[in-house]
Scaffold this active site. Structure first.
Site, PDB file in Angstrom:
ATOM      1  N   CYS A  30       0.880  -1.169   0.000  1.00 25.18           N
ATOM      2  CA  CYS A  30       0.000   0.000   0.000  1.00 25.18           C
ATOM      3  C   CYS A  30       0.919   1.220   0.000  1.00 25.18           C
ATOM      4  O   CYS A  30       1.620   1.467   0.978  1.00 25.18           O
ATOM      5  CB  CYS A  30      -0.876  -0.040   1.250  1.00 25.18           C
ATOM      6  SG  CYS A  30      -1.891   1.430   1.452  1.00 25.18           S
TER       7      CYS A  30
ATOM      8  N   CYS B 168      -2.007  15.375   2.631  1.00 25.37           N
ATOM      9  CA  CYS B 168      -3.083  15.366   1.637  1.00 25.37           C
ATOM     10  C   CYS B 168      -3.928  16.618   1.821  1.00 25.37           C
ATOM     11  O   CYS B 168      -4.255  16.992   2.945  1.00 25.37           O
ATOM     12  CB  CYS B 168      -3.950  14.127   1.802  1.00 25.37           C
ATOM     13  SG  CYS B 168      -5.249  14.016   0.551  1.00 25.37           S
TER      14      CYS B 168
HETATM   15 FE1  SF4 Z   1      -7.729   9.981   0.868  1.00 24.44          FE
HETATM   16 FE2  SF4 Z   1      -9.285  11.895   1.986  1.00 24.44          FE
HETATM   17 FE3  SF4 Z   1      -7.308  10.779   3.428  1.00 24.44          FE
HETATM   18 FE4  SF4 Z   1      -6.709  12.426   1.412  1.00 24.44          FE
HETATM   19  S1  SF4 Z   1      -7.799  13.004   3.303  1.00 24.44           S
HETATM   20  S2  SF4 Z   1      -5.745  10.456   1.860  1.00 24.44           S
HETATM   21  S3  SF4 Z   1      -8.353  11.962  -0.048  1.00 24.44           S
HETATM   22  S4  SF4 Z   1      -9.123   9.728   2.607  1.00 24.44           S
END
Ligand code: SF4
Ligand code: SAH
Length: 339
Positions: free
Chosen positions: A105, A112
């Protein structure tokens, strides 16, 4: 210093030409990097000692380090990988008892920007994109450390892969050509970046596209995923129908189950209706606990009921096995720092 890991055969051949060595040397080095997963030039024992010294003057195999390694009671291994600028990401190796597969993974970004309410990665904000080499280094790190060959890859670590699409697609090509991992053994998971999904449709992507849907309507999805304001579910559905038409591939729909929030029988029926005309499998992910919020995992009973109602619509529905929760390696728990 040139970093050899991440170079394709043609690039290694060009490097050998510069060093006035034969093309065959490039093949040997390629084999040491991707098939035997060595971590130093000294281990490339079929190269002459003189040539190894010359190569060491200008190149290293890798500049990435394992900062922390944790092994779960279920066999899952989580690595905190550190790049030369000090930034870190997590990468996870999962082994499923009943299968021969070894699944990596991998992360696509440091942090993010999408900031979903249930995910630990989003909490720290966005730092930067990973380079192609940094993406593939994660798989090499696993192979070097375990001596095993990764067979499957999921872009489900930290980051939104479609917001770093060029590098993710280049890495995918290296996984295909150089690691010999077939496109169909690779999955890209996205929160639903519509313009990029349309581009993947044009490219006729042969890997699996997984969509983090998590709700069957705009109002509910908005409360979980801010990206719903930019790329609403109705438009997303159109992009997915187009994607299936262009690629002929079945999509995976990922759906987190949060107790009392999106796991009721009414919502299961609404979801079944929403997905009725879409060629897809559904993967239910019981919510994994992340300290910063009040969400809870549903009971086993509620999970089964939700699954049953969806299956009634004729779709294949699986429940994702939780892996590595004791070392915070399960979905949504990756935050990219030690401790
Ligand atoms: Fe995925 Fe949302 Fe986590 Fe970003 S914030 S890694 S888009 S689940
Ligand atoms: N950014 C991409 C890929 C990484 S996340 C995406 O969002 O699709 C991989 C999967 O883990 C996604 O389906 C995501 O929604 C899910 N996930 C995130 N936080 C979670 C949590 N706390 N519990 C269970 N699954 C979670």
């Amino acid at each position: 210093m040139i970093v050899l890991a991440g170079l394709k055969l043609t690039e290694l051949e060009a490097l050998m030409e510069e060093l006035k060595a034969t093309k065959f040397r490039a093949k040997q080095i390629h084999n040491w990097i991707y098939a035997k997963s060595v971590s130093s030039i000294d281990e490339m024992t079929n190269l002459s000692k003189d040539f190894r010294e010359k190569l060491k003057g200008i190149a290293v195999v890798t500049d990435t380090k394992i900062k922390v390694k944790q092994v779960s009671s279920d066999g899952t291994i989580k690595y905190l990988v550190e790049y030369p600028d000090g930034e870190c990401v997590e990468t996870v190796l999962m082994r499923f008892d009943n299968r021969a597969n070894l699944t990596a993974c991998v992360s696509s970004q440091v942090g993010c920007a999408v900031n979903c309410s249930f995910c630990a990665t989003g909490k720290g904000g966005f730092k930067r994109n990973l380079t192609v080499q940094e993406i593939i280094e994660q798989v090499l790190t696993i192979q070097r450390d375990t001596g095993l060959k990764v067979t499957n890859i999921v872009f489900m670590g930290q980051g939104e892969p479609l917001l770093n699409m060029d590098n993710v697609l280049k890495a995918l090509q290296i996984f295909n050509d150089d690691f010999q991992i077939g496109a169909r053994r690779i999955t890209i998971s996205t929160s639903g970046i519509i313009p990029q999904i349309n581009k993947l449709a044009e490219l006729e992507l042969q890997s699996t596209l997984a969509i983090s849907l998590h709700a069957p309507n705009h109002e509910l999805r908005k409360t979980l995923m801010p990206i719903e304001n930019k790329y609403p579910i109705g438009e997303l559905k159109k992009a997915l129908l187009n994607y299936v038409e262009k690629t002929g591939r079945r999509i995976t729909i990922e759906y987190i189950l949060i107790h009392g929030f999106n796991d009721t029988p009414e919502i299961a029926k609404e979801l079944a209706y929403f997905l009725k005309d879409l060629k897809c499998n559904i993967n239910l992910i019981p919510y994994n606990s992340v300290i910063e919020n009040d969400y809870k995992k549903p009971s086993g009973n509620d999970i089964m009921k939700f699954k049953y109602l969806l299956e009634h619509s004729g779709k294949k529905v699986t429940v994702r096995l939780e892996r590595g929760a004791d070392i915070d390696a399960a979905c949504g728990q990756l935050r990219g720092r030690a401790g």
